[in-house]
Design an enzyme around this catalytic site. Structure first.
Site, PDB file in Angstrom:
ATOM      1  N   ILE A 177      96.317   8.561  16.044  1.00  0.00           N
ATOM      2  CA  ILE A 177      95.492   7.388  15.703  1.00  0.00           C
ATOM      3  C   ILE A 177      94.193   7.553  16.465  1.00  0.00           C
ATOM      4  CG2 ILE A 177      95.216   4.879  15.809  1.00  0.00           C
ATOM      5  CD1 ILE A 177      97.491   5.476  13.987  1.00  0.00           C
ATOM      6  N   ASP A 178      93.190   8.086  15.790  1.00  0.00           N
ATOM      7  CA  ASP A 178      91.877   8.225  16.413  1.00  0.00           C
ATOM      8  C   ASP A 178      91.108   6.928  16.159  1.00  0.00           C
ATOM      9  OD1 ASP A 178      89.664   9.514  17.663  1.00  0.00           O
ATOM     10  OD2 ASP A 178      88.803   9.820  15.689  1.00  0.00           O
TER      11      ASP A 178
ATOM     12  N   ASP B 259     100.619   5.311  17.368  1.00  0.00           N
ATOM     13  CA  ASP B 259     100.272   6.642  17.913  1.00  0.00           C
ATOM     14  C   ASP B 259     101.498   7.536  17.986  1.00  0.00           C
ATOM     15  OD1 ASP B 259      97.851   5.627  20.442  1.00  0.00           O
ATOM     16  OD2 ASP B 259      97.563   6.457  18.441  1.00  0.00           O
TER      17      ASP B 259
ATOM     18  N   THR C  41      91.572   4.072  18.420  1.00  0.00           N
ATOM     19  CA  THR C  41      92.556   3.073  18.849  1.00  0.00           C
ATOM     20  C   THR C  41      92.045   1.642  18.733  1.00  0.00           C
ATOM     21  OG1 THR C  41      93.261   4.673  20.470  1.00  0.00           O
ATOM     22  CG2 THR C  41      93.922   2.410  20.861  1.00  0.00           C
TER      23      THR C  41
ATOM     24  N   GLU D 145      97.521  14.468  20.971  1.00  0.00           N
ATOM     25  CA  GLU D 145      96.989  13.623  22.041  1.00  0.00           C
ATOM     26  C   GLU D 145      98.104  13.002  22.880  1.00  0.00           C
ATOM     27  OE1 GLU D 145      94.241  10.500  20.909  1.00  0.00           O
ATOM     28  OE2 GLU D 145      93.875  10.038  23.010  1.00  0.00           O
TER      29      GLU D 145
ATOM     30  N   HIS E  58      80.817   4.728  24.357  1.00  0.00           N
ATOM     31  CA  HIS E  58      81.158   6.058  23.822  1.00  0.00           C
ATOM     32  C   HIS E  58      79.897   6.807  23.420  1.00  0.00           C
ATOM     33  CE1 HIS E  58      85.587   5.073  22.609  1.00  0.00           C
ATOM     34  NE2 HIS E  58      85.350   4.967  23.907  1.00  0.00           N
TER      35      HIS E  58
ATOM     36  N   ASP F 280      89.578  15.020  19.045  1.00  0.00           N
ATOM     37  CA  ASP F 280      88.570  14.013  18.707  1.00  0.00           C
ATOM     38  C   ASP F 280      87.421  14.605  17.899  1.00  0.00           C
ATOM     39  OD1 ASP F 280      89.635  11.720  19.903  1.00  0.00           O
ATOM     40  OD2 ASP F 280      88.862  12.288  21.871  1.00  0.00           O
TER      41      ASP F 280
ATOM     42  N   LYS G 287      83.630   8.267  10.980  1.00  0.00           N
ATOM     43  CA  LYS G 287      82.164   8.491  10.970  1.00  0.00           C
ATOM     44  C   LYS G 287      81.820   9.851  10.363  1.00  0.00           C
ATOM     45  CE  LYS G 287      81.559   7.454  15.475  1.00  0.00           C
ATOM     46  NZ  LYS G 287      82.798   6.736  15.839  1.00  0.00           N
TER      47      LYS G 287
ATOM     48  N   SER H 229      86.006   5.853  15.373  1.00  0.00           N
ATOM     49  CA  SER H 229      86.832   7.005  14.993  1.00  0.00           C
ATOM     50  C   SER H 229      86.103   8.085  14.206  1.00  0.00           C
ATOM     51  CB  SER H 229      88.064   6.564  14.190  1.00  0.00           C
ATOM     52  OG  SER H 229      87.769   6.437  12.802  1.00  0.00           O
TER      53      SER H 229
ATOM     54  N   ASP I 106      95.073  14.080  16.417  1.00  0.00           N
ATOM     55  CA  ASP I 106      94.884  12.757  17.005  1.00  0.00           C
ATOM     56  C   ASP I 106      95.611  11.799  16.062  1.00  0.00           C
ATOM     57  OD1 ASP I 106      94.148  10.405  18.168  1.00  0.00           O
ATOM     58  OD2 ASP I 106      92.103  11.065  18.610  1.00  0.00           O
TER      59      ASP I 106
HETATM   60  P1  AMP Z   1      84.904   6.542  18.769  1.00  0.00           P
HETATM   61  O1  AMP Z   1      84.276   7.551  17.837  1.00  0.00           O
HETATM   62  O2  AMP Z   1      83.919   5.898  19.668  1.00  0.00           O
HETATM   63  O3  AMP Z   1      85.765   5.562  18.035  1.00  0.00           O
HETATM   64  O4  AMP Z   1      85.852   7.347  19.725  1.00  0.00           O
HETATM   65  C1  AMP Z   1      86.880   8.089  19.186  1.00  0.00           C
HETATM   66  C2  AMP Z   1      87.531   8.957  20.220  1.00  0.00           C
HETATM   67  O5  AMP Z   1      86.606   9.740  20.934  1.00  0.00           O
HETATM   68  C3  AMP Z   1      88.344   8.221  21.233  1.00  0.00           C
HETATM   69  O6  AMP Z   1      89.541   8.957  21.394  1.00  0.00           O
HETATM   70  C4  AMP Z   1      87.504   8.261  22.488  1.00  0.00           C
HETATM   71  O7  AMP Z   1      88.290   8.267  23.646  1.00  0.00           O
HETATM   72  C5  AMP Z   1      86.753   9.555  22.328  1.00  0.00           C
HETATM   73  N1  AMP Z   1      85.410   9.489  22.876  1.00  0.00           N
HETATM   74  C6  AMP Z   1      84.442   8.666  22.436  1.00  0.00           C
HETATM   75  N2  AMP Z   1      83.312   8.849  23.122  1.00  0.00           N
HETATM   76  C7  AMP Z   1      83.549   9.807  24.011  1.00  0.00           C
HETATM   77  C8  AMP Z   1      82.754  10.448  25.021  1.00  0.00           C
HETATM   78  N3  AMP Z   1      81.482  10.120  25.216  1.00  0.00           N
HETATM   79  N4  AMP Z   1      83.347  11.413  25.757  1.00  0.00           N
HETATM   80  C9  AMP Z   1      84.620  11.731  25.558  1.00  0.00           C
HETATM   81  N5  AMP Z   1      85.423  11.179  24.622  1.00  0.00           N
HETATM   82  C10 AMP Z   1      84.901  10.217  23.867  1.00  0.00           C
HETATM   83 MG    MG Z   2      90.841   9.898  19.720  1.00  0.00          MG
END
Ligand code: AMP
Ligand code: MG
Length: 332
Positions: free
Chosen positions: A125-126, A47, A128, A70, A216, A272, A243, A240, A123
């Site tokens: 490293i999105d 990161d 993590t 970030e 998430h 994000d 998608k 991340s 970001d």
């Molecule tokens: P993900 O797509 O689940 O891998 O999440 C990627 C990023 O989005 C990470 O930085 C998470 O902290 C953030 N994130 C995921 N879901 C949420 C959510 N519901 N609300 C806020 N941030 C989120």
């Molecule tokens: Mg992120």
């Protein structure tokens, strides 16, 4: 003018490519430390190293532009973190000759900019957890002007051009220009082809994505409503902003981030969302919040006005919102 010849594109594509190389080196060389030393985990080193690198490249290319990243270097200044800081400097130093710790800290903290008329959001490293698991992650960078993303880049070293997982790369890089389309190239080359979302509109055909972290997506209550509408296929799980690239490729058609009941004030950060959102939109897809609202990038570094997110190929967007409303009603 060729969009890829614009100074912004030249800077961002090169910087994200370099960043992906550094991140993969951290993953390869520090892999076993991830299990043993959470405080000194490779993701943290990656990161920070990536933010330092992209910050330096931005400062050289556009010294006036501010960076909303970030990470902050605050915690790295603690004496207990010196070993980690040394590692960050060592990894980032492979691309930044002569780098030393005070300069690493300064570069990381250049990412503490505040959103303004024109700024970049990063970001480093999105995803993590995906990075740590050896799965998907993205280096995500976007340029915003007057409250809208105008250019963005996603570097996904473990993603194939068909949406598959690539353990050994080379991965892909996606770029989007507002009004100029979304584009895809192998990460190790400059061979861009145009991206288009799928033309699937029939529920039976839909390919659904979801965050690996179920919390998430907060999408559990959707399952019965999905089943009722004939969207039976279990979602493909992916971490991340990779998608967004997969939707832009036309491989998948929709995914959600829903606000949890326990934490209704939860909101996404701009780093994000903005990079991936432009890629999806320029490929013909659509993104709104879970109530159908347009994304508002003018509330600082958080999407304050946008609860949850719905990302689709466009064709299925209204139906997706309807399904969501139905699910919300059902659980109320
Ligand atoms: P993900 O797509 O689940 O891998 O999440 C990627 C990023 O989005 C990470 O930085 C998470 O902290 C953030 N994130 C995921 N879901 C949420 C959510 N519901 N609300 C806020 N941030 C989120
Ligand atoms: Mg992120």
């Amino acid at each position: 003018m060729d969009l890829f010849k614009k100074p912004e594109a030249l800077f961002a594509l090169k910087a994200v490519r370099e960043a992906c190389v550094i991140a993969e080196r951290v993953a390869a060389e520090m892999a076993h430390d991830a299990q043993d030393k959470p405080d000194n985990s490779p993701v943290t080193v990656a990161d920070f190293a990536v933010q330092a690198l992209i910050s330096e490249r931005l400062e050289k290319a556009f010294p006036q532009d501010c960076l909303v990243g970030e990470e902050s270097a605050d915690e790295l200044r603690a004496p207990a973190r010196t070993a980690m800081l040394n590692q960050i400097t060592a990894f980032a130093g492979r691309a930044l000759a002569g780098l030393h710790n005070p300069e690493t800290l300064r570069l990381i903290d250049r990412g503490k900019g505040k959103p303004c008329k024109r700024f970049w959001t990063l970001d480093p490293i999105d995803g993590t957890k995906g990075f740590l698991r050896g799965e998907q992650y993205a280096v995500a960078l976007a340029l915003l002007e007057n409250g809208r993303p105008v250019f963005s880049v996603l570097g996904c070293p473990r993603l194939g051009a068909d949406g598959s997982f690539q353990k050994k790369g080379p991965g892909i890089i996606a770029a989007a220009f507002a009004g100029g389309g979304a584009w895809l190239s192998p990460l190790d080359q400059e061979k861009f082809t145009r991206l288009h979302v799928s033309a699937r509109s029939q529920v039976a055909d839909l390919h659904v994505l979801r965050s690996v972290e179920a919390s998430h997506a907060n999408a559990d209550h959707l399952a019965p409503v999905f089943a009722k509408h004939g969207i039976a296929a279990s979602p493909m799980l992916m971490d991340s902003q990779a998608k967004y690239a997969v939707v832009a490729m036309g491989v998948s058609d929709l995914f959600f981030y829903l606000v949890s009941r326990r934490n209704p004030a939860q909101r996404m950060k701009i780093w994000d969302v903005a990079p991936g959102a432009l890629v999806v939109e320029e490929a013909g897809g659509k993104i709104t919040d879970m109530q159908g609202g347009t994304l508002d990038y003018t509330c600082g570094d958080t999407l304050e006005k946008n609860p949850g997110l719905v990302i689709t190929n466009g064709l299925y967007h209204d139906k997706a919102l309807e399904i969501l409303r139905e699910a919300e009603k059902a659980r109320a």
